[in-house]
Write an enzyme that holds these catalytic residues in place. Structure first.
Site: not given
Length: 282
Positions: A171, A176
């Site tokens: 991911d 992030h």
């Protein structure tokens, strides 16, 4: 009621391979320690069931690529996992994916993306602003927090570099790791993947119940707020049968995970009364 045109959409079949190194990296990314030899040493390795969610990440990504929602604003709202059998130390997993349901929340829609294999069934619930209002069923509301005091309370410390490590498992959404991408998503800084937070709290819950973390058979939770790398997590757990807990997780008094439920295949006696607080490191 009117069904969304995306309901029932076939997202295809994919076979994903992995190695022992991938499974060990995953365990370390979600908080396993060097002393947890059966999670980080190939000679004794048991693969964490939540590792399957990294193998199946292609499915919700595929739906976004098809244009079902704006990938810049859609968020991961909830996750369910049913374990049908243990993952091998290395090998490959064949999976099929579909849009199991689309719920109409008015100003938004929730897409349930189901991924099935011989080893697990996993469902992503994706909250997509601007996609509702098509006249469909709203679906169930959020589960209520138990009214009684928690049976267990655990403290879990996340690591400042944890999101950077976890994104190597597949991911790689920029929010992030990239401060600019995080701000564009409405966050003050890069935040931890919801699935990383969820997996991190399963390890101390397994220990508290006298279970092995690789013996998870059911797991579900809603992601209520972001967790930032390095934050301390406060986990409240309510006994749910002999081998399960209902739980909530908070960071700085904001609820990060709600409606949590976990069940293990078996537990062993812990040798004493429940401990109300423990400190663990993710």
């Amino acid at each position: 009621m009117t069904a969304s045109p995306w309901r029932g959409r076939d997202l295809g079949t994919r076979t994903v391979s992995y190695t022992e190194r991938d499974a060990i990296l995953y365990a370390l990314a979600v908080g396993a320690r060097a002393s947890d030899l059966d999670l980080v040493f190939e000679e004794r390795l048991r693969v964490l069931p939540t590792f399957a969610l990294t193998l199946a990440q292609w499915a919700p990504d595929a739906l976004g690529a098809l244009g079902a929602f704006d990938i810049r604003t859609a968020v991961h709202g909830a996750q369910r996992l049913t374990v049908l059998g243990p993952l091998a130390r290395s090998g490959e997993v064949s999976m099929t994916a579909r849009v199991a349901e689309v719920w109409d929340k008015g100003s938004a829609a929730v897409f349930d993306v189901e991924v099935a294999s011989e080893r697990f069934v996993a469902t992503w619930s994706l909250f997509a602003p601007g996609c509702g209002g098509f006249g469909g069923d709203r679906g169930a509301g959020a589960p209520k927090r138990p009214e009684k005091p928690a049976d267990q309370r655990l403290a879990v410390t996340t690591h400042p570099d944890q999101a950077a490590l976890y994104r190597l498992l597949g991911d790689r959404h920029h929010m992030h790791i990239d401060p600019e991408a995080a701000r564009a998503a409405g966050m003050p800084r890069p935040f931890l993947h919801g699935l990383c937070t969820l997996a991190a709290v399963t390890l101390p819950m397994a220990q508290r119940l006298g279970a092995h973390p690789a013996d998870v058979v059911e797991l579900e939770a809603r992601f209520a707020a972001p967790v930032f790398p390095g934050e301390l997590l406060d986990v409240h757990g309510w006994q749910d049968g002999d081998a399960g807990l209902r739980f909530e997780t908070s960071a700085h008094e904001r609820t990060a995970i709600s409606g949590g439920r976990i069940r293990f295949r078996s537990t062993r006696p812990t040798g004493g009364p429940p401990i109300q607080e423990e400190d663990h490191h993710a």
